[in-house]
Design an enzyme around this catalytic site. Structure first.
Site, PDB file in Angstrom:
ATOM      1  N   HIS A  17     -45.670 -10.363  -4.400  1.00  0.00           N
ATOM      2  CA  HIS A  17     -45.624 -11.467  -3.425  1.00  0.00           C
ATOM      3  C   HIS A  17     -46.979 -12.176  -3.367  1.00  0.00           C
ATOM      4  O   HIS A  17     -47.039 -13.410  -3.365  1.00  0.00           O
ATOM      5  CB  HIS A  17     -45.316 -10.948  -2.008  1.00  0.00           C
ATOM      6  CG  HIS A  17     -43.988 -10.284  -1.839  1.00  0.00           C
ATOM      7  ND1 HIS A  17     -43.832  -9.047  -1.266  1.00  0.00           N
ATOM      8  CD2 HIS A  17     -42.734 -10.695  -2.151  1.00  0.00           C
ATOM      9  CE1 HIS A  17     -42.552  -8.727  -1.228  1.00  0.00           C
ATOM     10  NE2 HIS A  17     -41.864  -9.704  -1.767  1.00  0.00           N
ATOM     11  N   LYS A  41     -29.608  -5.326   8.617  1.00  0.00           N
ATOM     12  CA  LYS A  41     -30.356  -4.668   7.543  1.00  0.00           C
ATOM     13  C   LYS A  41     -31.245  -3.556   8.104  1.00  0.00           C
ATOM     14  O   LYS A  41     -31.811  -3.706   9.190  1.00  0.00           O
ATOM     15  CB  LYS A  41     -31.242  -5.718   6.852  1.00  0.00           C
ATOM     16  CG  LYS A  41     -31.029  -5.812   5.344  1.00  0.00           C
ATOM     17  CD  LYS A  41     -31.750  -7.018   4.794  1.00  0.00           C
ATOM     18  CE  LYS A  41     -32.229  -6.812   3.376  1.00  0.00           C
ATOM     19  NZ  LYS A  41     -32.877  -8.013   2.838  1.00  0.00           N
ATOM     20  N   ARG A  90     -38.715 -12.672 -11.331  1.00  0.00           N
ATOM     21  CA  ARG A  90     -39.192 -11.552 -12.157  1.00  0.00           C
ATOM     22  C   ARG A  90     -38.406 -11.409 -13.442  1.00  0.00           C
ATOM     23  O   ARG A  90     -38.915 -10.929 -14.446  1.00  0.00           O
ATOM     24  CB  ARG A  90     -39.068 -10.245 -11.372  1.00  0.00           C
ATOM     25  CG  ARG A  90     -40.119 -10.079 -10.330  1.00  0.00           C
ATOM     26  CD  ARG A  90     -39.750  -9.011  -9.349  1.00  0.00           C
ATOM     27  NE  ARG A  90     -38.651  -9.476  -8.515  1.00  0.00           N
ATOM     28  CZ  ARG A  90     -38.304  -8.932  -7.369  1.00  0.00           C
ATOM     29  NH1 ARG A  90     -38.940  -7.875  -6.931  1.00  0.00           N
ATOM     30  NH2 ARG A  90     -37.307  -9.425  -6.670  1.00  0.00           N
ATOM     31  N   SER A 127     -40.411  -4.509  -3.661  1.00  0.00           N
ATOM     32  CA  SER A 127     -40.472  -3.747  -2.408  1.00  0.00           C
ATOM     33  C   SER A 127     -39.556  -2.526  -2.496  1.00  0.00           C
ATOM     34  O   SER A 127     -39.876  -1.464  -1.963  1.00  0.00           O
ATOM     35  CB  SER A 127     -40.050  -4.625  -1.234  1.00  0.00           C
ATOM     36  OG  SER A 127     -40.935  -5.711  -1.086  1.00  0.00           O
TER      37      SER A 127
HETATM   38  P1  ADP Z   1     -35.733 -10.795  -0.152  1.00  0.00           P
HETATM   39  O1  ADP Z   1     -35.504  -9.867   0.969  1.00  0.00           O
HETATM   40  O2  ADP Z   1     -35.333 -12.213   0.114  1.00  0.00           O
HETATM   41  O3  ADP Z   1     -35.305 -10.268  -1.513  1.00  0.00           O
HETATM   42  P2  ADP Z   1     -38.391 -10.087  -0.906  1.00  0.00           P
HETATM   43  O4  ADP Z   1     -39.429  -9.821   0.123  1.00  0.00           O
HETATM   44  O5  ADP Z   1     -37.886  -8.906  -1.651  1.00  0.00           O
HETATM   45  O6  ADP Z   1     -37.272 -10.908  -0.190  1.00  0.00           O
HETATM   46  O7  ADP Z   1     -38.911 -11.149  -1.969  1.00  0.00           O
HETATM   47  C1  ADP Z   1     -39.276 -12.454  -1.633  1.00  0.00           C
HETATM   48  C2  ADP Z   1     -39.578 -13.266  -2.881  1.00  0.00           C
HETATM   49  O8  ADP Z   1     -40.626 -12.681  -3.612  1.00  0.00           O
HETATM   50  C3  ADP Z   1     -38.420 -13.405  -3.870  1.00  0.00           C
HETATM   51  O9  ADP Z   1     -38.427 -14.713  -4.388  1.00  0.00           O
HETATM   52  C4  ADP Z   1     -38.771 -12.449  -4.966  1.00  0.00           C
HETATM   53  O10 ADP Z   1     -38.219 -12.838  -6.209  1.00  0.00           O
HETATM   54  C5  ADP Z   1     -40.273 -12.589  -4.967  1.00  0.00           C
HETATM   55  N1  ADP Z   1     -40.921 -11.425  -5.584  1.00  0.00           N
HETATM   56  C6  ADP Z   1     -40.887 -10.158  -5.162  1.00  0.00           C
HETATM   57  N2  ADP Z   1     -41.590  -9.348  -5.998  1.00  0.00           N
HETATM   58  C7  ADP Z   1     -42.090 -10.150  -6.975  1.00  0.00           C
HETATM   59  C8  ADP Z   1     -42.875  -9.940  -8.151  1.00  0.00           C
HETATM   60  N3  ADP Z   1     -43.280  -8.718  -8.514  1.00  0.00           N
HETATM   61  N4  ADP Z   1     -43.180 -11.019  -8.911  1.00  0.00           N
HETATM   62  C9  ADP Z   1     -42.735 -12.238  -8.564  1.00  0.00           C
HETATM   63  N5  ADP Z   1     -41.979 -12.511  -7.491  1.00  0.00           N
HETATM   64  C10 ADP Z   1     -41.658 -11.492  -6.696  1.00  0.00           C
END
Ligand code: ADP
Length: 153
Positions: A17, A41, A90, A127
């Site tokens: 992120h 959730k 990703r 995450s």
């Molecule tokens: P959600 O609950 O909407 O999936 P996340 O917190 O998991 O939200 O992710 C938010 C954003 O961050 C998404 O667009 C996800 O693709 C991006 N993201 C998460 N990890 C990475 C990473 N390692 N590299 C690039 N983008 C990431």
């Protein structure tokens, strides 16, 4: 003022992120890190902790604002006068998923989604993986900002 919303659960925030957010900063006057509240959730980290992690990680970045929201991301964007959503990609699974959401959001509101491809070496970070490693007592520090590591130590 050009504002983008970076929506997510941030359970917890990872260096994946952070990478996307830092790369978005030169393009916008303001980026709102927006934690979507979904009562159905189950989260590992409380909302208070997730907010604190975001605030602490970006405490020296005046362009970053941290907020929470309920309901549709595009409604939140409208309320905040944000014309853009920032997301990271990703892999092909992210692309397929984000494509339909991005297209729907644009149809509903005219809000554009801007995607960054994950930096090399960071596409393994999610995450979900961080939470699994934490649950199993493994080393996850290399995947998260310091404030998250300190919290669990
Ligand atoms: P959600 O609950 O909407 O999936 P996340 O917190 O998991 O939200 O992710 C938010 C954003 O961050 C998404 O667009 C996800 O693709 C991006 N993201 C998460 N990890 C990475 C990473 N390692 N590299 C690039 N983008 C990431």
């Amino acid at each position: 003022m050009k504002t983008a919303v970076f929506p997510g659960s941030f359970d917890p925030i990872t260096l994946g992120h952070v990478d996307i957010i830092n790369r978005g900063l030169p393009l916008f006057d303001e980026i709102i890190l927006a934690i979507g509240i979904n009562s159905d959730k189950k989260y590992m980290f409380s909302l208070e902790d997730r907010l604190r992690f975001l605030e602490e990680t970006f405490k020296d970045e005046p362009k970053i604002k941290v907020m929470t929201y309920k309901g549709m991301t595009v409604d939140f964007c409208r309320e905040q006068n944000a014309g853009f959503i920032l997301r990271g990609l990703r892999n092909a699974i992210d692309l397929e998923f984000e494509k339909s959401i991005g297209q729907t959001n644009f149809k509903m509101s005219g809000v554009e989604t801007l995607f960054f491809i994950t930096s090399s070496g960071k596409s393994h970070i999610s995450s979900t993986v961080v939470r699994d490693v934490i649950r199993n007592g493994g080393d996850y520090h290399f995947m998260v900002p310091d404030v998250v590591s300190r919290n669990k130590d």
